[in-house]
Design a protein around this motif. Structure first.
Motif, mmCIF file in Angstrom:
data_model
loop_
_atom_site.group_PDB
_atom_site.id
_atom_site.type_symbol
_atom_site.label_atom_id
_atom_site.label_comp_id
_atom_site.label_asym_id
_atom_site.label_seq_id
_atom_site.Cartn_x
_atom_site.Cartn_y
_atom_site.Cartn_z
ATOM 1 N N VAL A 176 -7.523 -69.513 22.087
ATOM 2 C CA VAL A 176 -6.367 -70.400 22.172
ATOM 3 C C VAL A 176 -6.483 -71.416 23.311
ATOM 4 O O VAL A 176 -7.007 -71.118 24.377
ATOM 5 N N ARG A 177 -6.010 -72.617 23.043
ATOM 6 C CA ARG A 177 -5.843 -73.663 24.057
ATOM 7 C C ARG A 177 -4.383 -74.090 24.003
ATOM 8 O O ARG A 177 -3.770 -74.040 22.946
ATOM 9 N N CYS A 178 -3.869 -74.537 25.118
ATOM 10 C CA CYS A 178 -2.470 -74.962 25.150
ATOM 11 C C CYS A 178 -2.351 -76.249 25.957
ATOM 12 O O CYS A 178 -2.940 -76.371 27.035
ATOM 13 N N THR A 179 -1.591 -77.193 25.434
ATOM 14 C CA THR A 179 -1.397 -78.460 26.132
ATOM 15 C C THR A 179 -0.687 -78.238 27.464
ATOM 16 O O THR A 179 -1.075 -78.799 28.493
ATOM 17 N N GLN A 180 0.364 -77.428 27.451
ATOM 18 C CA GLN A 180 1.164 -77.245 28.664
ATOM 19 C C GLN A 180 0.518 -76.284 29.659
ATOM 20 O O GLN A 180 0.706 -76.424 30.861
ATOM 21 N N ASN A 181 -0.180 -75.283 29.149
ATOM 22 C CA ASN A 181 -0.721 -74.238 30.024
ATOM 23 C C ASN A 181 -2.243 -74.241 29.952
ATOM 24 O O ASN A 181 -2.833 -73.622 29.068
ATOM 25 N N GLU A 233 7.995 -75.559 29.580
ATOM 26 C CA GLU A 233 8.428 -75.425 28.190
ATOM 27 C C GLU A 233 7.367 -75.916 27.208
ATOM 28 O O GLU A 233 6.776 -76.986 27.392
ATOM 29 N N CYS A 234 7.195 -75.138 26.173
ATOM 30 C CA CYS A 234 6.329 -75.530 25.057
ATOM 31 C C CYS A 234 6.794 -76.884 24.514
ATOM 32 O O CYS A 234 7.981 -77.148 24.426
ATOM 33 N N ILE A 235 5.829 -77.737 24.161
ATOM 34 C CA ILE A 235 6.207 -79.046 23.612
ATOM 35 C C ILE A 235 6.129 -79.077 22.085
ATOM 36 O O ILE A 235 6.390 -80.105 21.468
ATOM 37 N N GLY A 236 5.718 -77.961 21.484
ATOM 38 C CA GLY A 236 5.672 -77.921 20.016
ATOM 39 C C GLY A 236 4.605 -78.818 19.413
ATOM 40 O O GLY A 236 4.773 -79.321 18.294
ATOM 41 N N CYS A 237 3.489 -78.991 20.126
ATOM 42 C CA CYS A 237 2.419 -79.861 19.605
ATOM 43 C C CYS A 237 1.489 -79.115 18.647
ATOM 44 O O CYS A 237 0.764 -79.725 17.868
ATOM 45 N N ASN A 238 1.466 -77.782 18.756
ATOM 46 C CA ASN A 238 0.652 -76.917 17.894
ATOM 47 C C ASN A 238 -0.856 -77.046 18.113
ATOM 48 O O ASN A 238 -1.644 -76.711 17.216
ATOM 49 N N ILE A 239 -1.247 -77.492 19.276
ATOM 50 C CA ILE A 239 -2.672 -77.424 19.625
ATOM 51 C C ILE A 239 -3.130 -75.963 19.639
ATOM 52 O O ILE A 239 -4.273 -75.650 19.299
ATOM 53 N N CYS A 240 -2.203 -75.053 19.991
ATOM 54 C CA CYS A 240 -2.564 -73.628 20.023
ATOM 55 C C CYS A 240 -2.982 -73.147 18.635
ATOM 56 O O CYS A 240 -3.999 -72.463 18.489
ATOM 57 N N ILE A 241 -2.216 -73.527 17.623
ATOM 58 C CA ILE A 241 -2.562 -73.077 16.269
ATOM 59 C C ILE A 241 -3.821 -73.812 15.798
ATOM 60 O O ILE A 241 -4.644 -73.259 15.071
ATOM 61 N N ALA A 270 6.207 -66.793 20.614
ATOM 62 C CA ALA A 270 4.752 -66.926 20.453
ATOM 63 C C ALA A 270 4.355 -68.116 21.307
ATOM 64 O O ALA A 270 3.852 -67.956 22.419
ATOM 65 N N ARG A 271 4.693 -69.325 20.836
ATOM 66 C CA ARG A 271 4.313 -70.516 21.604
ATOM 67 C C ARG A 271 4.991 -70.557 22.970
ATOM 68 O O ARG A 271 4.357 -70.938 23.966
ATOM 69 N N ALA A 272 6.254 -70.136 23.004
ATOM 70 C CA ALA A 272 6.942 -70.144 24.308
ATOM 71 C C ALA A 272 6.199 -69.273 25.314
ATOM 72 O O ALA A 272 6.155 -69.585 26.514
ATOM 73 N N SER A 273 5.583 -68.197 24.816
ATOM 74 C CA SER A 273 4.879 -67.278 25.723
ATOM 75 C C SER A 273 3.484 -67.777 26.073
ATOM 76 O O SER A 273 2.907 -67.350 27.069
ATOM 77 N N ILE A 274 2.940 -68.640 25.239
ATOM 78 C CA ILE A 274 1.623 -69.225 25.560
ATOM 79 C C ILE A 274 1.822 -70.308 26.620
ATOM 80 O O ILE A 274 1.101 -70.373 27.624
ATOM 81 N N ALA A 275 2.813 -71.163 26.384
ATOM 82 C CA ALA A 275 3.044 -72.275 27.317
ATOM 83 C C ALA A 275 3.492 -71.762 28.677
ATOM 84 O O ALA A 275 3.127 -72.324 29.711
ATOM 85 N N ASP A 276 4.289 -70.696 28.688
ATOM 86 C CA ASP A 276 4.687 -70.116 29.973
ATOM 87 C C ASP A 276 4.788 -68.607 29.871
ATOM 88 O O ASP A 276 5.838 -68.049 29.526
HETATM 89 FE FE1 SF4 Z 1 3.422 -75.117 22.788
HETATM 90 FE FE2 SF4 Z 1 1.593 -77.001 22.352
HETATM 91 FE FE3 SF4 Z 1 1.125 -74.999 24.096
HETATM 92 FE FE4 SF4 Z 1 1.197 -74.488 21.503
HETATM 93 S S1 SF4 Z 1 -0.275 -75.798 22.557
HETATM 94 S S2 SF4 Z 1 2.180 -73.307 23.107
HETATM 95 S S3 SF4 Z 1 2.770 -75.865 20.790
HETATM 96 S S4 SF4 Z 1 2.647 -76.600 24.271
#
Ligand code: SF4
Ligand code: ADP
Length: 708
Positions: free
Chosen positions: A380-385, A363-371, A340-346
């Motif tokens: 959805v917003r993503c820190t990495q992507n 790589e997803c950083i596990g910050c959970n900004i997406c959730i 899920a998150r891995a596919s959002i970040a990349d």
């Molecule tokens: Fe990962 Fe953070 Fe992007 Fe969610 S917002 S996919 S946790 S990097």
């Protein structure tokens, strides 16, 4: 100026010539009932904040993952009936024929790349409040799901379902399955997880029924079995039937005949679904933040499923490393690698592995900004992507960039997330990029923060971008280079971007939520003083009105350093906004483990260097606290002096162009800085500005959705 060609090889027919030999197993096709996934990369259902209100945004978001090589791409929760109404949280629907067209847009987009489209049909049971439909929530025994109280707080308790209510839900599932087939889905879900209706039937805490749906385990699985059966009857050979199930609580329950109730449920239903999608029970454990939950944290709960059924099993674990993925398969934990998150970040993670470019995975950083975006009720917003959610409305693609037609040079001042992202995007667009950073290393705030407890994974924001820049020939990178006006002008660049960040202040909090005057006592510190080891004193107070992670993390850090730490905040919880990112319960555990005392709804009124004057925000009851120093994590101000002076020195409407980015423009979270840097760099080459506003697809006159 023209967009580069779209070259996409469907996952099913792409070659593996460049793939690392040990990763090739990830690209084996997997049979799921009557359909075949082209590889083992499975984007499991996840919330996107996209609904029938923005069907094109949604289709493009999911399409990008299919294009990036995910062999199965799923929707988020799709409500089967208005009695499953999660508003104000965003959710999709298949309530009547009018909803089919917007989903068809998504399935067509996924199919264009040879991937399968899965739909997470969903009834929320007692975990929804039906705020819009105003129908009573449904539940096996009239018991609310616990998290509904502590989480999204509603006053309406669910009704106890009669047998005809059960028949009705089965009928709605059947109708929704039929519509899903018409919309073109290849895999149809039954959802029995995360507190939703199927889950409530499985758990004895929520199911007190004394009829054939309650009591012994065989009865408690009956509702889920029947949901699977009606879905199968509709699907026939056109689509597979998947069961998504949470196993954490069930695995903790002893069972008379099985190793645990989780083992019992999987045994009893072993060959009923075509696919098992296995997960944890609540968002904070299922979608755990990297601060508290490592990659692969689900394995101890779900590892038995593959031994109990011969149907394929998919599960998640914030997997970003192909070696970890391969290990899950080789060790017989999973058949399909859920992301899920891995596919959002990349979204292009599978393609990068296939092409032997694993180093290039963002790589997803596990910050959970997406959730948090879902909790905010927005796409959805993503820190990495930065392109997540922007694929259609701004035309941003995560891997393709418009090449500039004219040579141009860009100077970026500041090597934090905003500056680094702007440099990556500008360099990929073909500009000659120079980036200068005053300190000895890249990353800005991310570098400092990633050294604090639990934050190491966040460093990926810096590492990924520095790695990309190091591979490019059109980028010059200078550390230990503090630029002033003259130095910035001496580069003679066509464009100058100022990404100099923001600084924390010693300002206090006022009840009107406006920062009051700063505290000027010498023993008052900011996070920057923590990073540079300036903080002294045995007894410290962390006063936090930033309310996100940093105040809590700094309290943890100082306590780990041996200080006696008290944490105070005007908010109702410590690190209150981390409720949005699933971190809140773990923040409390971490602070308790380090004996950090917590004062909430508390304001800091004064400090004389020895004693802090605190006051309850609402009743003004004072408290005095003897402390040697205070760290204020509150207000930030843009570090924009260089911009202001340059702006005054440069003539209007003549080169170089001058822009502010990231925190120097508007202090925010890292996700905001990355998005700001990305958008700025795109604007240097792309002609379009603003974004397209999506509209619902309206094919019919408004219809009644729940005739009695
Ligand atoms: Fe990962 Fe953070 Fe992007 Fe969610 S917002 S996919 S946790 S990097
Ligand atoms: P953002 O999140 O917006 O990227 P950061 O605060 O993380 O902001 O990063 C800003 C970076 O800019 C910091 O690494 C800081 O050292 C750097 N910086 C600030 N002023 C200058 C300057 N005059 N010259 C070069 N670098 C600077």
């Amino acid at each position: 100026m023209g967009k580069s060609e779209t070259v996409t090889t469907p996952a099913a027919i792409a070659t593996l010539d460049d793939c690392h030999p040990s990763h090739k197993v990830l690209f084996e096709p997997i049979q799921i009932g009557p359909v075949t996934a082209p590889n083992r990369f499975y984007q499991v259902p996840h919330a996107s904040g996209m609904t029938e209100a923005n069907p094109r945004v949604r289709a493009a978001f999911r399409e990008t993952k299919a294009e990036g090589g995910w062999g199965v791409v799923s929707t988020g929760a799709v409500s089967i009936h208005p009695s499953s109404d999660d508003s104000p949280l965003p959710f999709a629907r298949l309530w009547n024929e009018a909803d089919i067209a917007s989903h068809a847009l998504t399935t067509e987009a996924i199919h264009r790349h040879g991937s399968l489209a899965a739909v997470e049909l969903w009834h929320g049971g007692a975990a929804v409040m039906n705020r819009t439909s105003r129908l009573p929530p449904l539940s096996p025994s009239g018991i609310s799901w616990a998290a509904t109280h502590v989480g999204f707080m509603g006053q309406l308790r669910p009704k106890k379902m009669t047998e005809s209510d059960i028949d009705a839900v089965l009928h709605w599932q059947r109708l929704a399955a039929r519509r899903a087939l018409d919309a073109g889905f290849d895999i149809l879900y039954v959802y029995a997880g995360m507190g939703y209706l199927g889950y409530e039937f499985l758990l004895p805490e929520y199911n007190h029924r004394q009829d054939g749906y309650g009591g012994k385990l065989e009865n408690r699985v009956r509702f889920v079995r029947e949901m699977l059966e009606v879905t199968r009857e509709e699907a026939g050979n056109r689509a597979a039937v998947a069961l998504r199930i949470s196993l954490e609580e069930l695995r903790a329950k002893p069972s008379e005949h099985y190793e645990s109730e989780a083992h019992g449920v999987v045994s009893l239903l072993a060959d009923v679904p075509d696919l098992w999608d296995v997960k944890m029970d609540s968002s904070p454990t299922d979608c755990g933040a990297s601060r508290f939950r490592p990659e692969g944290a689900h394995e101890p709960i779900i590892d038995f499923v593959k031994r109990t059924t011969d149907r394929p099993v998919v599960g998640v674990g914030r997997f970003t490393s192909p070696d970890t993925m391969v290990s899950q398969i080789r060790r017989g934990v999973l058949d399909l690698i859920g992301g899920a998150r891995a596919s959002i970040a990349d979204p292009f993670l599978p393609t990068k592995i296939r092409e032997g470019r694993s180093d290039d995975i963002r790589e997803c950083i596990g910050c959970n900004i997406c959730i948090a975006s879902w909790h905010d009720g927005v796409p959805v917003r993503c820190t990495q992507n930065a392109t997540a959610g922007e694929e259609w409305r701004r035309g941003w693609h995560p891997e393709r960039f418009t090449r500039t037609s004219q040579p141009a040079s860009l100077l970026i001042v500041g090597g934090g997330p905003a500056g680094l992202e702007a440099a990556v995007v500008a360099a990929r667009q073909g500009l000659d990029v120079t980036i200068a950073e005053q300190t000895g290393d890249w990353g800005g705030r991310v570098l400092s923060e990633s050294r604090l407890p639990g934050m190491a994974t966040w460093r990926r924001v810096r590492d990924y971008r520095v790695w990309v820049l190091s591979q490019m020939g059109n980028v010059a990178m200078f550390t230990n280079s503090e630029l002033d006006v003259q130095a910035a002008l001496d580069f003679g660049s066509d464009h100058i971007a100022i990404a100099t960040g923001a600084r924390w202040t010693r300002r206090r909090y006022s009840a009107l939520e406006l920062p009051a005057e700063p505290l000027i006592t010498p023993q008052v510190y900011t996070p920057e003083d923590v990073y540079t080891h300036q903080v002294a004193g045995d007894r410290l107070l962390v006063f936090d009105f930033d309310n996100y992670y940093l105040g809590g993390v700094i309290a943890e850090h100082l306590a780990e350093q041996g200080h006696q730490v008290t944490y105070a905040t005007p908010a109702g919880h410590a690190s209150a906004w981390t409720f949005m990112t699933n971190e809140l319960p773990f923040v409390y555990r971490a602070l308790a483990a380090r004996n950090v005392a917590i004062h909430t709804s508390t304001n800091l009124m004064d400090f004389d260097g020895q004693r802090a004057m605190l006051q309850n925000l609402f009743n003004a009851v004072p408290t005095e606290l003897d402390v040697d120093g205070i760290v204020i994590v509150g207000h930030r101000e843009p570090r924009d002096e260089l911009y202001q002076t340059l702006s005054a020195a440069l003539p209007d409407n003549e080169p170089p162009s001058l822009h502010l980015l990231g925190d120097a423009l508007a202090p925010g979270a890292i996700v905001h800085a990355v998005h700001s840097g990305h958008g700025y760099a795109r604007s240097l080459v792309e002609e379009e500005s603003g974004y397209l506003r999506d509209e619902p697809i309206i094919l019919a006159e408004p219809q009644r959705v729940f005739p009695s």
